[in-house]
Scaffold this active site. Structure first.
Site, PDB file in Angstrom:
ATOM      1  CE  LYS A  74      10.494   8.814  22.037  1.00 54.31           C
ATOM      2  NZ  LYS A  74      11.778   9.461  21.744  1.00 54.31           N
TER       3      LYS A  74
ATOM      4  CD  GLU B 203      12.677   9.109  14.075  1.00 52.82           C
ATOM      5  OE1 GLU B 203      12.247  10.265  13.944  1.00 52.82           O
ATOM      6  OE2 GLU B 203      12.695   8.505  15.153  1.00 52.82           O
TER       7      GLU B 203
HETATM    8 CA    CA Z   1      14.131  10.033  18.068  1.00 55.68          CA
END
Ligand code: CA
Length: 253
Positions: free
Chosen positions: A182, A237
């Protein structure tokens, strides 16, 4: 020798008492050894990613991407979380690939090749995907999944750090999927721009922009004159409650 000493001495020589202690010692050691063995075994238990590959090898139908994705999704829903884009955001990715008419696609962060399969099956026959993955073990698993999906011909995987590999790329992309570390989203996007690797009209699809609170990345693509950017909310997710979303930014330069 006093009576009591004689008694103690006599007692200590009793074979039953000594043997019982030894026997208990042996038994307790054996129990400890069994526990150690079990613990060691659990420590060297196969990583979940390897388990997923074995399931895919055993159960998936060659060339059938649905069967591969379903096995991976079921594992993530029912057994342990896997950091794939997942089935719901995965459909957003597939729609974006189709809507963009992308031919040359770059993927940053491969993991098990789940998103690679979704990208590859949404590309036209002349499309090509280049994927960058820093972890060799994950890259190897992804390669095998993509091979089972029968999509290797349109795919190339490069193993290494994205910030080292991006400057070595030599063709410009019309779609970039960002789903790796990230703290690299923004610096890698800037590196792609600086290296002239974004075609005019290129789509940049960034996953997990809410989950990982990617404010610096979002500020950049939303305020830069070079990008038209749009957020699509979605759940993380494999979650039924955790907010997340994807940011699609189109490069205008
Ligand atoms: Ca991802």
């Amino acid at each position: 020798m006093s009576r009591s000493k004689r008694k103690l001495n006599k007692k200590s020589k009793q074979p039953f008492n000594i043997n019982r202690k030894s026997l208990l010692g042996i038994l307790s050691m054996t129990f400890q050894e069994i526990m150690d063995t079990l613990l060691t075994k659990s420590k060297i238990k196969k990583p979940k990613e390897q388990e997923v590959l074995e399931l895919v090898k055993r159960k998936a139908k060659k060339g059938n991407t649905d069967s591969i994705l379903k096995i991976i999704d079921n594992y993530a829903y029912k057994k342990t979380f896997l950091m794939n884009i997942g089935d719901k955001k995965g459909l957003l990715l597939e729609e974006a690939i189709k809507d963009s008419n992308a031919i040359n696609v770059l993927e940053l962060g491969v993991y098990l090749g789940y998103s690679s399969i979704r990208i590859l099956r949404s590309l036209s026959t002349e499309g090509k995907l280049t994927s960058i993955e820093a972890n060799e073990d994950f890259a190897e698993i992804a390669k095998q999944h993509i091979e089972i999906a029968d999509l290797s011909k349109q795919h190339e995987i490069k193993i290494g750090r994205s910030n080292e590999l991006i400057p070595q790329l030599d063709s410009a992309y019309d779609f970039v999927f960002i789903d790796h570390w990230k703290d690299l989203y923004l610096s890698d996007l800037k590196l792609l721009e600086a290296s002239g690797l974004l075609k005019k009209g290129a789509w940049i699809f960034a996953d997990n922009v809410v989950l990982f609170n990617l404010e610096d990345y979002l500020d950049y693509v939303r305020t830069s004159d070079q990008f038209d950017s749009k957020f699509t909310p979605a759940l993380r997710e494999y979650s039924s409650s955790q907010p997340d979303g994807v940011e699609i930014s189109i490069y205008n330069s």
